[in-house]
Design an enzyme around this catalytic site. Structure first.
Site, PDB file in Angstrom:
ATOM      1  CB  ILE A 154      -0.984  -0.006   1.194  1.00  0.00           C
ATOM      2  CG1 ILE A 154      -0.245  -0.152   2.533  1.00  0.00           C
ATOM      3  CG2 ILE A 154      -1.964  -1.148   1.038  1.00  0.00           C
ATOM      4  CD1 ILE A 154      -1.166   0.018   3.744  1.00  0.00           C
ATOM      5  CE  LYS A 159      16.406   5.804  -0.776  1.00  0.00           C
ATOM      6  NZ  LYS A 159      17.201   5.580  -1.985  1.00  0.00           N
ATOM      7  CG  ASN A 178      14.830  -0.693   2.777  1.00  0.00           C
ATOM      8  OD1 ASN A 178      15.429   0.361   2.989  1.00  0.00           O
ATOM      9  ND2 ASN A 178      14.539  -1.121   1.566  1.00  0.00           N
ATOM     10  N   GLY A 181       4.724   0.199  10.398  1.00  0.00           N
ATOM     11  CA  GLY A 181       3.675   0.968   9.726  1.00  0.00           C
ATOM     12  C   GLY A 181       3.006   2.019  10.579  1.00  0.00           C
ATOM     13  CD  GLU A 182      -0.715   0.362  12.026  1.00  0.00           C
ATOM     14  OE1 GLU A 182      -0.682  -0.477  11.135  1.00  0.00           O
ATOM     15  OE2 GLU A 182      -1.699   1.049  12.257  1.00  0.00           O
ATOM     16  CB  ALA A 242       7.461  -5.810   7.515  1.00  0.00           C
TER      17      ALA A 242
END
Ligand SMILES: Cc1cc2nc3c(=O)[nH]c(=O)nc-3n(C[C@H](O)[C@H](O)[C@H](O)COP(=O)(O)OP(=O)(O)OC[C@H]3O[C@@H](n4cnc5c(N)ncnc54)[C@H](O)[C@@H]3O)c2cc1C
Ligand code: SF4
Lengths: 338, 734
Positions: free
Chosen positions: B462, B628, B626, B699-700, B506
Site C-alpha cells: 500500500i 530507507k 530497510n 507501519g503505525e 513486513a
C-alpha cells in the site's frame, strides 16, 4: 457538472457580444475557480466564453508613472515582474501569499478579482445559501462561521472575499478598467467589490455584460515600507483567517502617508480612510498602530465561532505596520512569521 | 548471507511509480468500458420516497441507472456482507440495497454511461424525494447515550478507590476530532467483464483476497468467477482494509450490464467512506509524591454508526507502559447517523496514547517532575494486563537516545521560560507504543535455470514498501542479486495473505519468503549433491547454503557449484515451491514496538501561530529490514502526527449531518511550510524470540505519541493546556 457550449472570443468586442447573446454565459480565464464551482454544480453556465487568448497580457507604464496590467496576466507573471517587484512589492507579496505555485501559474488578474467566496455552504448545493440560491437563507449565520466576516455583514450573508491580491490592490488604490456593451469605464478597486446587503448573490459591481480588461496601479507603490501579513490555519496554501496589507510613507519616524487594508474579514477588502488619516502625521509606534487598528475594526461583530478574528485582526494590523515601518516586510517564502 | 536485509535498498517499484508505468485501479483499460458515477443521499436519516431516474436515462450516452429498485440480486444475509475486517457486531452497509438512508453521502444510485463526464452530468438529473427522520450526528451532545462495549483489558485492583486516596491526582477529558485518511489515490474500481459471467476486478484495496471473498459472497459467485487485482495502491492508511462501496457498485453494474465498468469516487465522495472516529478520552491518574502510580483509569467515548459497532483499543495502552497496581479501562460507543468508522493509521493508539501522554505530562507538572523522569519512575518491564515479559523492549534506550539527540537536559521546566526572539519556545515529549503482530502468509518462489526468481504472494503493497522488502529477503535467502528477483503481489489468485494492515505484513511476508526459500535451498542441495563428482557430495544438506548465485558449503571451504549448472544438469527449467508460514503461538511474551518522541515548538503568542521546528523520534521496533523505506514510514507518521496536533479535523454541521470540509483545500494537512527538522533514530533492538529475523513492523508506530509531544510542547511554551485537538490558533488566543 452541466453541459455547456464553448466559444473562443476573438477580441474584447467579441467577448462582449457573446456575453450579450447568452444571459447564462460566463467568461473563463484560468479556470481555477470557475471549473471547481462547475464541478460542484454551484456554477452552471450555459456557455463558456474563453478569453484566455485575448491580448490582455501586457504590463505597461502609464503616462503618469503608474502601471497598467492586462486582465489576463497570470498571477505568477505579475508577482515576478521586475517592475512589480521594484515598485509594488506589496502586490507581489500578496499574490505570493495566495494559493499554490501551480494555481498562480494558471490564475489571471481578472479571475482573481472575480473569484467567489470559500464559504462551505456556498459550495454545498444540499444546504441553503442566499449567495448561491437567493432567498433560501444563510446557513452560516447560525452555523459554522469560524472563517466568516466580522465587518460589513448583513442579515442575509456573512461571507468573506478570499482574494489576497485584491487586499493589496485596495491598499494601493488601484483602478479597474472595464469594457461593456455601453463602452469603457473605470472604477476604483475599493468600489469594485460590494457588501452583501440584501443581494449577496452579487459579489461585485461589474455589470452582467461587462469584462475586466485591466487594472491600473497609481504611481505611488510604497516600495520601501510595506508588508503583507497573512494569518491562516497552516503556514502556506490556506485561505486567510485575517490578512493585512500595510503601506507607509515615512519621514524619519513620522508617518506621511498610510494605507491599510484587511482581507478575510469582509465581503470585500476592508479599508478605512479614517484609520489611515489617524496615522498621518503621527510617529510610527505600536500605540498609534493600535489606535488605527481600532478605527479600522470599528463596528466589527462576532458570530458564534469567529469572535477570535477581531482581536487577531487588531494584532495582525499592528504587526504588519511594525514590519512595514522597520522595512522588514513579511517574507512569503520563509517558514516563519517575522 | 545478508547483502540486502538491513540496508537502505531503494524501492524496487520506485522507477515504475515515478515514470507512471505503475498502474492503479482506475487506470486499467477494457474494451467497451463504461463509467459509473455515484449519486449520494443528501439527508442523514430517513427513506427514499421517490427516486426518478427518467431524466437521467434520457441523457445521450447513459446506459443505465442502478438503484435499490433496479439492480441485480444482492445477498440478503448480514453474514454474506461481513468481510475479514468487519466489526463483529452489526449489519454491514449494503449499497443500493433498499430505500433506507443511514448516513449523509450514502450512495443511492449509480449512473452508468459511455464516459465519465456524461455519467457525472446525468447524476445531477436523478431526482430524489426523501421522507426525513430525526437524526443525531454530534458525539458531544449525545455523550450521555454512550454504551459500554467489550472491556479491552481486565480491570486490576480498585482504580476508583485508589484514585480517591491518591495524594496527587490528575483527571481530564481530551477530545480528538473525526479525521479522514485522504490517500492521494482516489478510491476506484475497474471491473472487467470476461464475456461469460466472470470478472477481473482491479480495485484500490489493502487486501485482494478479502475483496474477492466478499464479492463472491455478496454476488453469489464461485471463487473462480471473480479475480481481484491491485498491483499498486496510492496510499490507504486503513481506508482500504474493508471492501468499499465503489467495488460493490462497479461489480454490480458489470454484472447487470454484462460489460466492463469503472467507478471512481471523487475526493468529496471519499468522505462518506470510513474515518477515524471522534473520541472523548477521559484519563485519570493517581500518584504518590515520588512519581509512582497508584491508579490509572482511562475511558474512551467514541462515535460509531447505528448499524455497526466499530471500536479499537484506545484505553489499554497504559498497561504496556506504566506500572500501576490499580487500573480500569472502558470503551464506550455512541450510535450516530453516520457511516461506520474504520481503521486509520495506529487506530486506537494514535488517539488513546495521545490522551494518556498528555495526561502524563500534566501529572509530571503536578508532581514537579521532569516528564522523562516520571516515565522512568513508572516504567513497566512487563505487560501488566497479562503479566508477561516482552520479547524485547528497548524503550528506556529510546528515552535516553531521543533525549540526548534532542538536548532535553537543557530544558528549563518552567512554562514560558524559553524564548527565541519574539517566539516562545516549548519542549515536550511523549511515549509511543504499538503492537508487533504477525499473520499467516503463503509465498510461492519460482527459481529458473537462468538464476532468476519470481516471488509471488497475494499481499498488497500500500505504498509501505512490501515489494522491496520481499525482494530483499528473497535475494538474501536465495543468494541472488536483487535485480534477479521479481515480485508479484496483490492478485487474489496468488498464495494466501491477509489484508495489509496493523503493521504485520513486513514480518509475516518476510518469514513466508524464508520458508519457501528454505525449501528451494533443500532441493538445490539435494540436486547438487547428486551431481557426479559433486564437490558437495560428502556434505550434510544442512551445511549447504546459497550465496552469490552458487550452491556452496557453509563452512567457507569454498566448495561450490552454480545454480545454473545444477539445474542444467538435473534437466530442470524451474524449481517451484509454495509454503504457508504460520508463526507458532506463543503466549509467554508480549510483543510491542515503542518510541520516545521529543518535540520543539516555537510560538508567536500574539498571533497564535505554532511552528513545530524540531521532532526527534527514537523508535525501537526490532530489526529494521530497510533503513530507507523504514525511515520513510516513520517520517510519514511524524508528519501525520503534526497534522493531528495542529491541523486535521473533519468538520460537520450537525443541523444537516453533513461534512462541510470534504475536500483537501479545506481539510488541512501539514504542507511543506509546516514541516521542519525531523530526526529519526532506530534504537537497536535485537529480538531472537519474536521471530527468526527479529522483525516487528513499522507501519503505525511513527505517528503514535507525536500529537501528544507537540501538545505538551505547546503547554511548555505558553502555559496553556489545550485538550481539544487540533490546536488551532483561535484556541491559543482564547
Ligand atoms: C485550492 C485553492 C487554493 C486557493 N488559495 C487562494 C489563496 O490563498 N488566496 C487567493 O487569493 N486565491 C486563492 N485561490 C483562488 C485563485 O486565486 C483563483 O482561483 C484565481 O485567481 C482565479 O483566476 P482564474 O483566471 O483561474 O479565474 P477563472 O476560474 O477563469 O474565473 C473566475 C471568475 O472570474 C470571471 N472572470 C475571469 N476573467 C474575467 C475578466 N477578465 N472579466 C470579468 N470576469 C472574469 C469568470 O467568469 C469567473 O466567474 C485558490 C484556489 C484554489 C483552487
Ligand atoms: S455566508 Fe453567504 S455564502 Fe455563506 S451561506 Fe450565508 S449566504 Fe451563503
Amino acid at each position: 457538472m452541466n453541459n455547456f457550449q464553448y466559444s473562443r472570443a476573438s477580441d474584447v468586442a467579441d467577448a462582449i457580444r457573446l456575453l450579450a447573446a447568452d444571459p447564462g454565459a460566463k467568461l473563463i480565464a484560468g479556470g481555477t475557480n470557475l471549473i471547481d464551482l462547475m464541478k460542484e454544480n454551484v456554477e452552471r453556465p450555459s456557455r463558456l466564453i474563453d478569453i484566455s487568448r485575448l491580448p490582455l497580457r501586457d504590463i505597461e507604464e502609464t503616462a503618469d508613472g503608474g502601471l497598467r496590467v492586462g486582465a489576463l496576466v497570470p498571477n505568477s507573471d505579475l508577482a515576478y515582474h521586475p517592475l512589480i517587484e521594484q515598485r509594488y512589492p506589496l502586490l507581489a507579496s500578496a499574490i505570493l501569499a495566495g494559493a499554490s505555485a501551480q494555481l498562480r501559474n494558471m490564475a489571471s488578474v481578472g479571475g482573481n478579482l472575480m473569484q467567489r467566496t470559500r464559504c462551505a455552504y456556498f459550495y454545498d448545493t444540499a444546504t441553503p445559501c442566499n449567495k448561491r440560491s437567493p432567498g433560501t437563507g444563510c446557513s452560516a449565520i447560525d452555523g459554522l462561521n469560524r472563517n466568516h466576516a466580522i465587518l460589513g455583514t448583513s442579515t442575509s450573508c456573512i461571507a468573506t472575499n478570499p482574494s489576497d491580491m485584491s487586499v493589496a490592490l485596495a491598499a494601493l488604490g488601484a483602478l479597474v478598467h472595464i469594457a461593456g456593451p455601453s463602452g469603457q469605464r473605470t472604477i476604483a478597486l475599493t468600489d469594485f467589490h460590494r457588501l452583501p446587503e440584501d443581494k449577496p448573490h452579487l459579489d461585485t459591481n461589474l455589470g452582467s455584460g461587462e469584462i475586466i480588461t485591466a487594472i491600473e496601479l497609481p504611481p505611488h507603490g510604497f516600495a520601501r515600507n510595506y508588508s503583507y501579513l497573512k494569518i491562516r490555519d497552516r503556514l502556506s496554501y490556506a485561505f486567510a483567517l485575517v490578512s493585512v496589507a500595510a503601506a507607509l510613507e515615512l519621514e524619519g519616524n513620522a508617518i506621511v502617508e498610510a494605507r491599510l487594508a484587511l482581507g478575510g474579514v469582509a465581503h470585500k477588502p476592508w479599508r478605512s480612510l479614517e484609520a489611515e488619516a489617524a496615522l498621518r502625521g503621527q510617529a510610527a509606534t505600536p500605540d498609534h498602530f493600535g489606535r488605527a487598528a481600532d478605527l479600522l475594526l470599528q463596528g466589527a461583530t462576532a458570530r458564534s465561532h469567529n469572535g477570535f478574528k477581531i482581536e487577531l485582526a487588531r494584532r495582525a494590523v499592528v504587526r504588519a505596520l511594525m514590519q512595514a515601518a522597520s522595512a522588514t516586510p513579511q517574507s512569503q517564502a520563509h517558514k516563519k512569521i517575522a | 548471507m545478508n547483502a540486502y536485509v538491513g540496508t537502505s535498498t531503494s524501492r524496487v517499484d520506485g522507477r515504475a511509480k515515478v515514470t507512471g508505468a505503475a498502474k492503479y485501479a482506475g487506470e486499467f483499460a477494457a474494451d467497451g468500458l463504461l463509467h459509473g458515477f455515484v449519486v449520494e443521499a443528501t439527508i442523514a436519516r430517513g427513506r427514499i420516497a421517490r427516486l426518478d431516474t427518467s431524466e437521467a436515462l434520457r441523457v445521450k450516452g447513459v446506459v443505465d441507472v442502478l438503484t435499490h429498485a433496479h439492480r441485480p440480486p444482492l445477498a440478503d444475509k448480514d453474514e454474506a456482507w461481513k468481510d475479514e475486517v468487519a466489526p463483529e457486531k452489526g449489519s454491514p452497509f449494503r449499497p443500493l440495497y433498499d430505500e433506507r438512508i443511514k448516513f449523509n453521502g450514502q450512495p443511492i444510485a449509480l449512473v452508468v454511461a459511455e464516459d465519465w463526464e456524461t455519467a457525472k452530468f446525468a447524476a445531477t438529473r436523478v431526482h430524489v424525494e426523501y421522507e426525513q427522520e430525526g437524526f443525531a450526528t454530534d458525539l458531544e451532545s449525545e455523550r450521555d447515550k454512550a454504551e459500554k462495549v467489550d472491556q479491552p483489558h481486565k480491570p486490576r485492583g480498585d482504580a476508583a478507590g485508589a484514585l480517591t486516596r491518591a495524594p496527587v491526582r490528575h483527571e481530564a477529558d481530551y477530545v480528538l476530532p473525526t479525521e479522514h485518511h485522504n490517500p492521494m489515490e482516489l478510491f476506484a474500481t475497474t471491473a472487467v467483464w470476461d464475456g461469460s459471467g466472470g470478472l477481473t476486478v482491479y480495485d484500490k484495496t489493502q487486501g485482494v483476497q478479502n475483496v474477492q471473498k466478499f464479492l463472491c459472497s455478496v454476488f453469489g459467485k464461485k471463487p473462480d468467477e471473480i479475480r481481484v487485482i491491485s498491483p499498486y495502491v496510492g496510499g490507504a492508511f486503513g481506508s482500504g482494509l474493508r471492501p468499499q462501496h465503489q467495488v460493490v457498485l462497479a461489480t454490480l453494474a458489470a454484472l447487470a450490464l454484462k460489460r466492463s465498468v469503472r467507478v471512481v469516487l471523487t475526493r468529496q465522495q471519499m468522505y462518506s467512506l470510513g474515518y477515524r472516529p471522534m473520541t472523548i478520552e477521559r484519563v485519570a491518574l493517581g500518584a504518590k509524591p515520588d512519581g509512582t502510580l497508584d491508579a490509572i483509569a482511562h475511558e474512551a467515548i467514541a462515535v460509531t454508526s447505528r448499524y455497526e459497532d466499530f471500536s479499537r483499543n484506545d484505553t489499554g495502552w497504559a498497561e504496556q507502559l506504566y506500572k500501576s497496581p490499580n487500573s480500569n479501562f472502558s470503551h464506550k460507543l455512541v450510535d450516530l447517523d453516520v457511516s461506520t468508522p474504520c481503521d486509520m493509521r495506529a487506530p486506537g493508539a494514535a488517539t488513546g496514547v495521545c490522551a494518556l501522554e498528555c495526561a502524563m505530562d500534566e501529572l509530571a507538572v503536578a508532581l514537579k517532575l521532569d516528564p522523562v523522569d516520571l516515565r522512568l519512575r513508572c516504567y513497566s518491564d512487563r505487560d501488566q494486563s497479562e503479566d508477561l515479559p516482552y520479547t524485547s523492549k528497548q524503550l528506556r534506550e529510546c528515552y535516553a537516545r531521543g533525549a540526548e539527540a534532542f538536548g532535553w537536559s537543557r530544558r528549563n521546566p518552567a512554562p514560558r521560560s524559553m524564548r527565541d526572539g519574539k517566539e516562545l519556545v516549548g519542549w515536550g515529549m511523549a511515549t509511543g507504543v504499538w503492537e508487533a503482530l504477525q499473520m499467516p502468509v503463503a509465498v510461492r518462489i519460482v527459481l529458473t535455470a537462468n538464476g532468476h526468481a519470481e516471488i509471488s504472494c497475494a499481499a498488497s503493497d500500500i505504498g509501505t514498501g512490501t515489494y522491496t522488502i520481499v525482494a530483499q529477503v528473497a535475494a538474501d535467502a536465495l543468494g541472488l542479486p536483487i535485480d534477479n528477483i521479481s515480485v508479484r503481489l496483490a492478485d487474489s489468485t496468488l498464495p494466501q495473505a491477509p489484508v495489509e494492515g496493523g503493521s504485520w505484513m513486513a514480518a509475516s511476508s518476510a518469514h513466508a519468503v524464508l520458508r519457501a526459500a528454505e525449501e528451494i535451498r533443500e532441493e538445490l542441495a539435494r540436486l547438487a549433491k547428486a551431481m557426479p563428482a559433486s564437490p558437495l557430495a560428502d556434505l550434510d544438506a544442512a551445511n549447504i547454503t546459497l550465496t552469490d548465485g552458487m550452491i556452496a558449503s557453509s563452512d567457507g571451504r569454498g566448495a561450490a557449484v552454480s545454480i545454473a549448472d545444477v539445474m542444467r544438469h538435473s534437466k530442470l527449467e524451474r524449481i517451484e515451491r509454495e509454503k504457508l508460514n504460520q508463526f507458532a503461538e506463543d503466549k509467554s511474551h508480549a510483543r510491542n514496538t515503542h518510541s520516545a518522541v521529543f518535540a520543539e515548538v516555537k510560538i508567536d503568542e500574539e498571533l497564535g501561530i505554532i511552528r513545530v521546528t524540531r521532532i526527534v523520534n527514537a523508535v525501537a521496533a526490532g530489526r529494521i529490514l530497510n533503513t530507507k523505506t523504514g525511515r520513510s514510514q516513520i517520517m510519514g507518521g511524524v508528519v501525520w502526527g503534526i497534522g493531528m496536533a495542529l491541523h486535521e479535523e473533519t468538520v460537520m454541521d450537525h443541523r444537516f449531518g453533513r461534512i462541510m470540509n470534504a475536500n483537501i483545500a479545506e481539510y488541512h494537512i501539514p504542507v511543506n511550510a509546516d514541516v521542519h527538522d525531523i530526526d529519526l533514530i532506530f534504537v537497536d533492538e535485537p529480538d531472537d524470540r519474536i521471530n527468526r529475523l527479529g522483525i516487528k513492523g513499522l507501519g503505525e508506530i511513527g505517528i503514535v505519541g507525536v500529537p501528544a509531544a507537540i501538545a505538551n510542547a505547546v503547554y511548555h511554551a505558553t502555559g496553556k493546556r489545550i485538550r481539544r485537538f487540533p490546536i488551532t490558533l483561535d484556541k491559543l488566543l482564547e
